[in-house]
Design a protein around this motif. Sequence first.
Motif, short mmCIF file in Angstrom:
data_model
loop_
_atom_site.label_atom_id
_atom_site.label_comp_id
_atom_site.label_asym_id
_atom_site.label_seq_id
_atom_site.Cartn_x
_atom_site.Cartn_y
_atom_site.Cartn_z
N GLY A 1 19.48 -30.60 -61.86
CA GLY A 1 19.90 -30.37 -63.33
C GLY A 1 20.54 -29.45 -63.01
N GLY A 2 21.41 -29.16 -62.08
CA GLY A 2 22.43 -28.74 -61.69
C GLY A 2 22.42 -26.88 -61.14
N PHE A 3 20.91 -27.45 -60.35
CA PHE A 3 20.63 -26.15 -59.43
C PHE A 3 19.91 -26.77 -57.95
N ARG A 4 19.82 -25.25 -57.98
CA ARG A 4 19.21 -25.19 -56.01
C ARG A 4 17.86 -25.31 -56.24
N VAL A 5 17.01 -26.04 -56.10
CA VAL A 5 15.43 -25.58 -56.41
C VAL A 5 14.69 -25.83 -54.78
N GLU B 1 26.73 -23.74 -47.46
CA GLU B 1 28.14 -24.24 -48.80
C GLU B 1 27.16 -23.42 -49.54
N TYR B 2 25.33 -22.74 -49.69
CA TYR B 2 25.34 -22.80 -50.74
C TYR B 2 24.26 -21.51 -51.12
N MET B 3 24.94 -20.94 -49.94
CA MET B 3 23.79 -19.06 -49.80
C MET B 3 24.71 -18.12 -50.76
N ASP B 4 26.20 -18.22 -50.74
CA ASP B 4 26.03 -17.43 -51.48
C ASP B 4 26.21 -17.27 -53.13
N GLU C 1 21.32 -14.39 -55.56
CA GLU C 1 20.79 -13.40 -56.17
C GLU C 1 19.82 -14.22 -57.28
N THR C 2 19.34 -15.39 -56.77
CA THR C 2 18.34 -16.08 -57.45
C THR C 2 17.30 -16.43 -56.55
N ARG C 3 17.08 -16.36 -55.48
CA ARG C 3 16.37 -15.99 -54.07
C ARG C 3 16.25 -14.88 -53.79
#
Length: 416
Positions: free
Chosen positions: A119-123, A15-18, A22-24
């Motif tokens: 904080g709304g981001f995937r870390v 669900e988060y891959m797309d 870019e971040t990864r």
Amino acid sequence: MAQKYVPIPLFDSLEYMDSTLETRLSLIQSSLPTDFVVTSMIADYKNTCRFLQAYRGSAETFKSYRREIERLLQWSWFIQAKSLKDLRRNDIEIFLEFCQAPPIDWIGVKQVPRFLNQGGFRVANPVWRPFVATISKKAHRDGQQPDEKSYTLSQSALQAIFAILSSYFKFLEQEEHVFGNPVAQIRQKSKFLRKRQGKKTIRRLSELQWMYIIETTEQLATENPILHERTLFMMNALFAMYLRISELAASDRWIPQMGHFYVDIDHNWWFKTVGKGNKERDITVSNAMLDALKRYRTSLGLTSLPSPGESIPLISKTVGKGPISGTRHIRKIVQQCFDKAIERLKQDGFTEDSEVLTAATVHWLRHTGISEDVKNRPREHVRDDAGHSSSAITDQYIDIELRARHASAKKKLIKF
């Protein structure tokens, strides 16, 4: 270098891959060896994402493929400083040896999420590791803790690596990202994989253990019907219909419903499910299983049998609305039944049976149901109900030959 680099997770959940792509890529690039060609890594990563996304229909398959591919890329990029295009047969053999004894910094002691919401981001989860040291259920019950130094790679895990990476490189070859499948080029797989003579041992319950388990569950249902009539139905379904735990829990691909029990024109009852490999199948429902369904539905205040298309979840939450999703909660419920059965076995003097039961998992219920039925039903019927791809798999559950073999050996003499 292997000791200094602490792996970071490369791939998020589907669900988060797309959204995190870019971040990864940016974070991975910052960790690469200085002599690594970044464009090669980006191509590797994007092709791998496409491969993994092809398994959207099966959450467990996706997780298995992600785990093995992630390990390979971690090793290839950060230790060997090679892209997938550069890997050859010898590299894969070195990687397999690496998997059997990875650096301590690559080993964790518990399963944790790869990423956290912050904080709304995937870390990236700082305690995540590509390899995890585990201990048996009995060892855990005895108070032991897993240790990184005790990590071992089982034969079944090695077989999974071969199968998954071979499929992975076949895809990459078809996409013309690599030229050749280095896994398929390994001729002497025997130095990694042991060949087994005879049938695979099926982990299953004895008749005594199952009797104690089901009687214990019936007692729980009598004492607390609001909570445990559901428990009793789950235990019956896992045993009598050989359900995998993933076929009982709701997921993105399938939500088991009451209406999936249905009657045909001959008044025979069936249960429709979607199982391993995203394959739909119909399972025969015995009279005893039908009685279990009636009891369960009556406890919920429903009619004794479902109507066509009834969409009520088969296994509902006790708190809140909707079905139980995921398998963890169901495992916990089943384990509670096992634990109470273990206590009763000990109290009644069946120490050996109670000790063996401490190692049992939910999947043993499926194995036991199949093993009992294959004694009396045509194996082709059991095969289709179990969802086995071939009769050869079902044959592994036939233990008559093993019993006869052991009986003929019991009276062998050592001293004449």
